[in-house]
Design a protein around this motif. Sequence first.
Motif, PDB file in Angstrom:
ATOM      1  N   ILE A   1      12.580  18.024 -13.521  1.00 55.48           N
ATOM      2  CA  ILE A   1      13.131  16.728 -13.099  1.00 55.48           C
ATOM      3  C   ILE A   1      12.157  15.642 -13.530  1.00 55.48           C
ATOM      4  N   PRO A   2      12.621  14.605 -14.217  1.00 51.92           N
ATOM      5  CA  PRO A   2      11.716  13.517 -14.596  1.00 51.92           C
ATOM      6  C   PRO A   2      11.159  12.799 -13.367  1.00 51.92           C
ATOM      7  N   SER A   3       9.932  12.342 -13.479  1.00 54.13           N
ATOM      8  CA  SER A   3       9.295  11.687 -12.332  1.00 54.13           C
ATOM      9  C   SER A   3       9.979  10.367 -11.981  1.00 54.13           C
ATOM     10  N   VAL A   4      10.607   9.730 -12.956  1.00 52.48           N
ATOM     11  CA  VAL A   4      11.303   8.464 -12.687  1.00 52.48           C
ATOM     12  C   VAL A   4      12.462   8.690 -11.726  1.00 52.48           C
ATOM     13  N   VAL A   5      13.146   9.807 -11.881  1.00 51.12           N
ATOM     14  CA  VAL A   5      14.268  10.122 -10.991  1.00 51.12           C
ATOM     15  C   VAL A   5      13.774  10.312  -9.563  1.00 51.12           C
ATOM     16  N   SER A   6      12.676  11.030  -9.412  1.00 53.03           N
ATOM     17  CA  SER A   6      12.147  11.250  -8.067  1.00 53.03           C
ATOM     18  C   SER A   6      11.594   9.966  -7.462  1.00 53.03           C
ATOM     19  N   GLU A   7      11.033   9.074  -8.282  1.00 50.00           N
ATOM     20  CA  GLU A   7      10.547   7.800  -7.753  1.00 50.00           C
ATOM     21  C   GLU A   7      11.707   6.915  -7.297  1.00 50.00           C
ATOM     22  N   ILE A   8      12.797   6.925  -8.023  1.00 50.55           N
ATOM     23  CA  ILE A   8      13.976   6.159  -7.609  1.00 50.55           C
ATOM     24  C   ILE A   8      14.539   6.715  -6.308  1.00 50.55           C
ATOM     25  N   LEU A   9      14.620   8.031  -6.197  1.00 51.62           N
ATOM     26  CA  LEU A   9      15.112   8.652  -4.961  1.00 51.62           C
ATOM     27  C   LEU A   9      14.188   8.351  -3.779  1.00 51.62           C
ATOM     28  N   ALA A  10      12.875   8.375  -4.012  1.00 51.67           N
ATOM     29  CA  ALA A  10      11.931   8.041  -2.938  1.00 51.67           C
ATOM     30  C   ALA A  10      12.086   6.581  -2.525  1.00 51.67           C
TER      31      ALA A  10
ATOM     32  N   LEU B   1       0.828  -1.202   0.000  1.00 54.31           N
ATOM     33  CA  LEU B   1       0.000   0.000   0.000  1.00 54.31           C
ATOM     34  C   LEU B   1       0.864   1.254   0.000  1.00 54.31           C
ATOM     35  N   LEU B   2       1.933   1.252   0.768  1.00 58.16           N
ATOM     36  CA  LEU B   2       2.823   2.409   0.827  1.00 58.16           C
ATOM     37  C   LEU B   2       3.543   2.626  -0.496  1.00 58.16           C
ATOM     38  N   VAL B   3       3.996   1.563  -1.128  1.00 50.42           N
ATOM     39  CA  VAL B   3       4.661   1.676  -2.428  1.00 50.42           C
ATOM     40  C   VAL B   3       3.680   2.195  -3.480  1.00 50.42           C
ATOM     41  N   SER B   4       2.453   1.710  -3.446  1.00 46.74           N
ATOM     42  CA  SER B   4       1.441   2.171  -4.395  1.00 46.74           C
ATOM     43  C   SER B   4       1.117   3.647  -4.188  1.00 46.74           C
ATOM     44  N   ALA B   5       1.000   4.058  -2.938  1.00 50.12           N
ATOM     45  CA  ALA B   5       0.719   5.465  -2.647  1.00 50.12           C
ATOM     46  C   ALA B   5       1.875   6.355  -3.085  1.00 50.12           C
ATOM     47  N   LEU B   6       3.105   5.919  -2.833  1.00 43.32           N
ATOM     48  CA  LEU B   6       4.267   6.704  -3.271  1.00 43.32           C
ATOM     49  C   LEU B   6       4.355   6.775  -4.794  1.00 43.32           C
ATOM     50  N   ALA B   7       4.045   5.676  -5.471  1.00 44.89           N
ATOM     51  CA  ALA B   7       4.084   5.662  -6.938  1.00 44.89           C
ATOM     52  C   ALA B   7       3.036   6.587  -7.527  1.00 44.89           C
ATOM     53  N   PHE B   8       1.949   6.814  -6.820  1.00 47.14           N
ATOM     54  CA  PHE B   8       0.916   7.725  -7.299  1.00 47.14           C
ATOM     55  C   PHE B   8       1.231   9.182  -6.947  1.00 47.14           C
ATOM     56  N   LEU B   9       1.726   9.436  -5.738  1.00 52.22           N
ATOM     57  CA  LEU B   9       1.893  10.803  -5.258  1.00 52.22           C
ATOM     58  C   LEU B   9       3.209  11.464  -5.658  1.00 52.22           C
ATOM     59  N   ILE B  10       4.276  10.704  -5.783  1.00 60.66           N
ATOM     60  CA  ILE B  10       5.587  11.283  -6.082  1.00 60.66           C
ATOM     61  C   ILE B  10       5.614  12.004  -7.435  1.00 60.66           C
ATOM     62  N   PRO B  11       5.086  11.430  -8.529  1.00 56.83           N
ATOM     63  CA  PRO B  11       5.106  12.175  -9.797  1.00 56.83           C
ATOM     64  C   PRO B  11       4.289  13.462  -9.753  1.00 56.83           C
ATOM     65  N   ILE B  12       3.177  13.458  -9.039  1.00 53.50           N
ATOM     66  CA  ILE B  12       2.362  14.668  -8.918  1.00 53.50           C
ATOM     67  C   ILE B  12       3.127  15.741  -8.159  1.00 53.50           C
ATOM     68  N   ALA B  13       3.737  15.365  -7.041  1.00 54.26           N
ATOM     69  CA  ALA B  13       4.497  16.328  -6.246  1.00 54.26           C
ATOM     70  C   ALA B  13       5.721  16.832  -7.004  1.00 54.26           C
ATOM     71  N   THR B  14       6.389  15.970  -7.733  1.00 50.80           N
ATOM     72  CA  THR B  14       7.568  16.377  -8.494  1.00 50.80           C
ATOM     73  C   THR B  14       7.202  17.371  -9.589  1.00 50.80           C
ATOM     74  N   HIS B  15       6.112  17.108 -10.274  1.00 46.00           N
ATOM     75  CA  HIS B  15       5.698  18.010 -11.351  1.00 46.00           C
ATOM     76  C   HIS B  15       5.296  19.372 -10.805  1.00 46.00           C
ATOM     77  N   ARG B  16       4.623  19.397  -9.660  1.00 46.60           N
ATOM     78  CA  ARG B  16       4.208  20.679  -9.080  1.00 46.60           C
ATOM     79  C   ARG B  16       5.379  21.461  -8.506  1.00 46.60           C
ATOM     80  N   LEU B  17       6.338  20.757  -7.910  1.00 47.46           N
ATOM     81  CA  LEU B  17       7.458  21.458  -7.279  1.00 47.46           C
ATOM     82  C   LEU B  17       8.521  21.906  -8.276  1.00 47.46           C
TER      83      LEU B  17
END
Length: 73
Positions: free
Chosen positions: A32-41, A11-27
């Motif tokens: 920064i590509p969303s894949v980079v932020s997902e790997i860092l997360a 559940l935590l991995v699924s939530a991070l996979a959904f929220l990290i690209p949204i947060a990265t794009h807004r910030l």
Amino acid sequence: MEPELDFSPLLLVSALAFLIPIATHRLTRGTIPSVVSEILAGIIFGQSVVGIIDQNEWLEFLSLFGFAYLMFL
């Protein structure tokens, strides 16, 4: 007696996979590509740094399935 399966890491991995690209794009406004932020997360929340996400059977299966999927693309 069967051991209980813990679905909270999945559940935590699924939530991070959904929220990290949204947060990265807004910030970063897409610099920064969303894949980079997902790997860092994954590094931060995984066993390397914080240790919130533990390896279990479901995550092991999904990682092997994802790797096989990428190899056949």
